[in-house]
Scaffold this active site. Structure first.
Site, short mmCIF file in Angstrom:
data_model
loop_
_atom_site.label_atom_id
_atom_site.label_comp_id
_atom_site.label_asym_id
_atom_site.label_seq_id
_atom_site.Cartn_x
_atom_site.Cartn_y
_atom_site.Cartn_z
N ASP A 183 1.56 2.79 3.46
CA ASP A 183 0.70 3.97 3.26
C ASP A 183 1.54 5.24 3.23
OD1 ASP A 183 -1.61 5.30 2.69
OD2 ASP A 183 -2.28 5.46 4.76
N HIS A 196 0.87 -1.19 0.00
CA HIS A 196 0.00 0.00 0.00
C HIS A 196 0.90 1.24 0.00
CE1 HIS A 196 -3.76 2.21 1.64
NE2 HIS A 196 -2.86 3.14 1.28
N LYS A 238 -9.67 -0.22 -5.44
CA LYS A 238 -9.61 0.47 -4.16
C LYS A 238 -10.92 1.20 -3.90
CE LYS A 238 -7.93 2.21 -0.37
NZ LYS A 238 -6.80 3.07 -0.09
N HIS A 259 1.41 5.42 -1.82
CA HIS A 259 1.04 6.52 -2.70
C HIS A 259 2.33 7.09 -3.26
CE1 HIS A 259 -3.07 6.74 -0.93
NE2 HIS A 259 -2.43 6.24 0.10
O1 DOR Z 1 -3.26 9.77 5.49
C1 DOR Z 1 -3.66 9.39 4.39
N1 DOR Z 1 -3.15 9.91 3.25
N2 DOR Z 1 -4.61 8.45 4.33
C2 DOR Z 1 -5.19 8.12 3.17
O2 DOR Z 1 -6.07 7.31 3.19
C3 DOR Z 1 -4.79 8.79 1.91
C4 DOR Z 1 -3.45 9.33 1.99
C5 DOR Z 1 -3.13 10.29 0.86
O3 DOR Z 1 -3.36 9.94 -0.28
O4 DOR Z 1 -2.62 11.38 1.14
ZN ZN Z 2 -3.32 5.12 1.56
#
Ligand code: DOR
Ligand code: ZN
Length: 376
Positions: A280, A46, A132, A48
Site C-alpha cells: 500500500d 497492492h 477494486k 499506488h
Molecule cells: O492511506 C491510504 N492512501 N489508504 C488508501 O486506501 C489510499 C491511499 C492513497 O491512494 O493515497
Molecule cells: Zn491502497
C-alpha cells in the site's frame, strides 16, 4: 567401531543441517552470523504508483524490488475501463528503468456506472487482474467509489461468474463511526454478507489492520485472503503522535492499538497462505502530507522489503518471509511464482530525507532514520 560410525553420521547430519539453515537464511542466532537472506523475488500485491511526474519518481523503487505489482486504480479520474488501464499500463512500462524486469498487473475501479459487460471484458483481458471496491468517501480519490454496496451485488455476481477477484478497501464511511472501528464495522455490516452470497468470488481484504479482520479472514474459505502493509506490522497508533503529530505515519485504514499490530504480525508470520505482502505504498507530495489537512498514505516503496524483513526478524520468523512475500499472493491470483531471487543484507543504512527532483519531493516512511536491512 559401530559407535564411531554412528558418531560420524551424527556429526555429518549436524553439519548438513547447519549448512542448509545458512543457505535458506533460517539460521539467525545473531546478526553477526546471519549476514544475508536470499529469497525468491517477491511481488507487491497492492501499490499506488500514481501517474505523470510522481510515477517516474516512485515506480523505479517498486520495480527494483518486486517482479510484479497490483496497481491501484485510484487516479484522478479513476481507471474504470480496460482501455484506460491499458493506456495507464503503457505509461507505467515507460517508467521502468532500462534493464529492469517488472510487470504491472492492472486493476479497475468499481463505480456505480460499472456494468456486467465491463466485468466480462476485464476478465477476458490478460492485463486486468482484479476490480477494486472503494466505499465512496473512504480514502484518497474515492469520491467516485461505491456508495451503495448492496446495489453492486449484480457486479459481484459477474465477478464470481467470470472469476476475477474483488479487492476491497474495508472501511465504513459513516462520519459518526469512530475511525478505529471502521474496518470492524465494514466486516460485520458488509463483508460477511458478501462472502455468504458469493462463495466462489475471490476476495482480498486489503491492508488489514485489526485482530477482527485477521480472525475473519482465517475463518473463511480459501477464496478470501488479505494483504498486510509494512507500517501496520511495525507501528501501532502511538506512532502517529510521538512528540508531535507525525503525518508520514498517517494512512488509511489508520494505525491501530498494539494488540492489533501483534495479531497482524502473528498472521503474517504464521505461514498461512491467506496473508500476503501488499505494501500500500501511497506517495503524496511532502507539502500535501505536512499540511493542515494532510493526505493519507505512507510512501514505503524505497524500503519496502527491508521493512518486512525487520518485522519478520523481530518476530523471529525470517524463514516465513519468502512464502508471505513471494509465493502466497501469486498462488491466490493464479499466476506462476517468480523464479529469480533477491538478496537482503543485514547492514545499517540511512533512509533518504525525500525522493524526487524538479519540484517533486516525496518523504518516505522512516525518512532520515537508520534501518537494518538492505536489498543488494
Ligand atoms: O492511506 C491510504 N492512501 N489508504 C488508501 O486506501 C489510499 C491511499 C492513497 O491512494 O493515497
Ligand atoms: Zn491502497
Amino acid at each position: 567401531m559401530i559407535a564411531s560410525d554412528i558418531l560420524k553420521k551424527i556429526l555429518l547430519i549436524f553439519i548438513y543441517t547447519i549448512a542448509f539453515a545458512f543457505k535458506q537464511g533460517i539460521l539467525q542466532t545473531s546478526p553477526q552470523i546471519m549476514k544475508t537472506l536470499t529469497i525468491t523475488r517477491p511481488d507487491d500485491w497492492h501499490v499506488h504508483v500514481r501517474n505523470s511526474a510522481i510515477l517516474k519518481t516512485v515506480l523505479p523503487h517498486t520495480a527494483r524490488q518486486f517482479a510484479r505489482a497490483i496497481i491501484m486504480p485510484n487516479l484522478k479520474p479513476p481507471v474504470t475501463t480496460v482501455d484506460q488501464a491499458l493506456t495507464y499500463r503503457d505509461e507505467i512500462l515507460a517508467a521502468v528503468p532500462m534493464g529492469v524486469d517488472f510487470t504491472p498487473l492492472m486493476t479497475l475501479y468499481l463505480t456505480a456506472a460499472t456494468t456486467e459487460a465491463d466485468i466480462k471484458k476485464a476478465a477476458e483481458s490478460e492485463y486486468i487482474h482484479a476490480f477494486k471496491l472503494y466505499p465512496a468517501g473512504a480514502t484518497t480519490h474515492s469520491d467516485l467509489g461505491v456508495a451503495d454496496i448492496v446495489a453492486a451485488y449484480p457486479l459481484f455476481a459477474a465477478m464470481e461468474k467470470h472469476q476475477i477477484p474483488l479487492l476491497i478497501h474495508g472501511e465504513v464511511t459513516d462520519a459518526d463511526c469512530d475511525i478505529f472501528d471502521r474496518e470492524r464495522m465494514f466486516i460485520d455490516r458488509y463483508l460477511t454478507n458478501i462472502i455468504k452470497h458469493f462463495p466462489d468470488l475471490r476476495v482480498v481484504l486489503e491492508h488489514v489492520t485489526t485482530a477482527e479482520a485477521v480472525q475473519f479472514v482465517e475463518s473463511t474459505s480459501t477464496n478470501v485472503a488479505a494483504t498486510i502493509t509494512p507500517q501496520h506490522l511495525l507501528y501501532n497508533r502511538n506512532a502517529l503522535f510521538v512528540g508531535g503529530i507525525r503525518p508520514h505515519h498517517y494512512c488509511l485504514p489508520v494505525l491501530k492499538r498494539e494488540q492489533h499490530r501483534l495479531a497482524l504480525v502473528k498472521a503474517a508470520t504464521s505461514g498461512n497462505p491467506k496473508f500476503f505482502l501488499g505494501t500500500d505504498s501511497a506517495p503524496h507530495l511532502t507539502n500535501l502530507k505536512e499540511s493542515s489537512c494532510g493526505c493519507a498514505g505512507c510512501f514505503s516503496a524505497p524500503i519496502a522489503l527491508e521493512l518486512y524483513a525487520e518485522a519478520f526478524e523481530a518476530a523471529n520468523a525470517l524463514d516465513k518471509l519468502e512464502g508471505f512475500a513471494s509465493f502466497y499472493g501469486a498462488d491466490f491470483y493464479r499466476l506462476p511464482r517468480n523464479t529469480d531471487t533477491i538478496t537482503l543484507e543485514k547492514t545499517s543504512w540511512d533512509v533518504a530525507a525525500s525522493y524526487g527532483d524538479n519540484g517533486i519531493s516525496i518523504t518516505p516512511l522512516k525518512a532520515n532514520e537508520t534501518i537494518c536491512w538492505q536489498v543488494q
